[in-house]
Design an enzyme around this catalytic site. Structure first.
Site: not given
Ligand SMILES: CC(C)(COP(=O)(O)OP(=O)(O)OC[C@H]1O[C@@H](n2cnc3c(N)ncnc32)[C@H](O)[C@@H]1OP(=O)(O)O)[C@@H](O)C(=O)NCCC(=O)NCCS
Length: 206
Positions: A11-12, A32-33, A65, A132, A141
């Site tokens: 997608g990216h 792409d692989d 990504g 700024h 990213h």
């Molecule tokens: C932060 C992140 C990496 C955590 O992923 P993970 O390590 O797999 O963690 P889990 O999903 O197992 O969650 C663990 C705990 O953190 C909490 N949590 C996860 N993401 C959170 C977030 N963004 N904000 C607040 N709490 C979050 C979950 O609810 C869970 O809480 P619990 O233990 O009380 O149930 C992921 O949720 C995230 O926010 N990724 C960013 C994705 C993104 O921005 N993509 C953009 C593409 S352009």
């Protein structure tokens, strides 16, 4: 005819291809692989490992990504003498004094304000903002709708999740993941995953 090879047909990669077309590239191909990338807007010419074969044929952009993988391919292209493009969507706002490193992409609706320094292989994703005097390290990213207020420093490979905000004058070290919607109000000196408002450590390592 100017040619661009895009590593990564996900997608990216398709968003990057659209920006490339708007930047005037006429001959665009993917490496792409996976033989089954679905419906790509331009032909798949081979695998990512074929990169060096195409090095004299045009410019490159790595649309993968994962920061470590992006870095690996970008370094291989540079070492082979390939030219890494900088792609800026025509509807992004980039100050004339901002510096954007090779292999970086600035997507639609993004803003990069005066004297910001964006490293190499960086993604400033859709509607992300870098205000700024910020310094964004190589292969970082800034996700969709994430905001870096003024004079923020982001280390190499750090990923700021969708809609996250980093308040002004904050430094975040390399190899961090800031969860979606987090608000970072204090410097982060230890690599790891941080979530919430205010952002707190979730995992020590990525
Ligand atoms: C932060 C992140 C990496 C955590 O992923 P993970 O390590 O797999 O963690 P889990 O999903 O197992 O969650 C663990 C705990 O953190 C909490 N949590 C996860 N993401 C959170 C977030 N963004 N904000 C607040 N709490 C979050 C979950 O609810 C869970 O809480 P619990 O233990 O009380 O149930 C992921 O949720 C995230 O926010 N990724 C960013 C994705 C993104 O921005 N993509 C953009 C593409 S352009």
């Amino acid at each position: 005819m100017n040619r661009l090879l895009i590593l990564g047909g996900g997608g990216h990669g398709r968003v990057v291809a659209d920006i490339a077309r708007l930047n005037g590239y006429e001959d665009i191909g993917f490496l792409d692989d996976s033989a089954d990338c679905g419906d790509l807007p331009f032909p798949r010419l081979g695998k990512c490992g074929d990169t060096v074969r195409y090095v004299a044929d045009g410019d490159f952009i790595v649309a993968i990504g994962n920061a470590a993988v992006r870095r690996n391919f970008q370094e291989r292209i540079a070492a082979a003498g390939g030219n890494l493009a900088v792609l800026i969507h025509p509807r992004a706002v980039v100050a004339s004094s901002a510096v954007i490193g090779r292999g970086s992409v600035v997507m639609a609706g993004a803003v990069v304000n005066p004297d910001a320094k964006i490293g190499e292989g960086v993604i400033v994703n859709t509607a992300g903002t870098v205000d700024h005097d910020c310094e964004v390290g190589d292969f970082a990213h800034v996700s969709v709708g994430a905001h870096l207020c003024g004079t923020v420093k982001i280390g190499h490979g750090t990923w700021i999740g969708a809609g996250a905000t980093v308040i002004n004058n904050i430094s975040i070290c390399g190899n961090c993941l800031i969860g979606a919607g987090a608000v970072v109000v204090k410097d982060i000196r230890q690599a790891g995953t941080y979530v919430g408002i205010p952002a707190k450590l979730l995992h020590k390592t990525l």
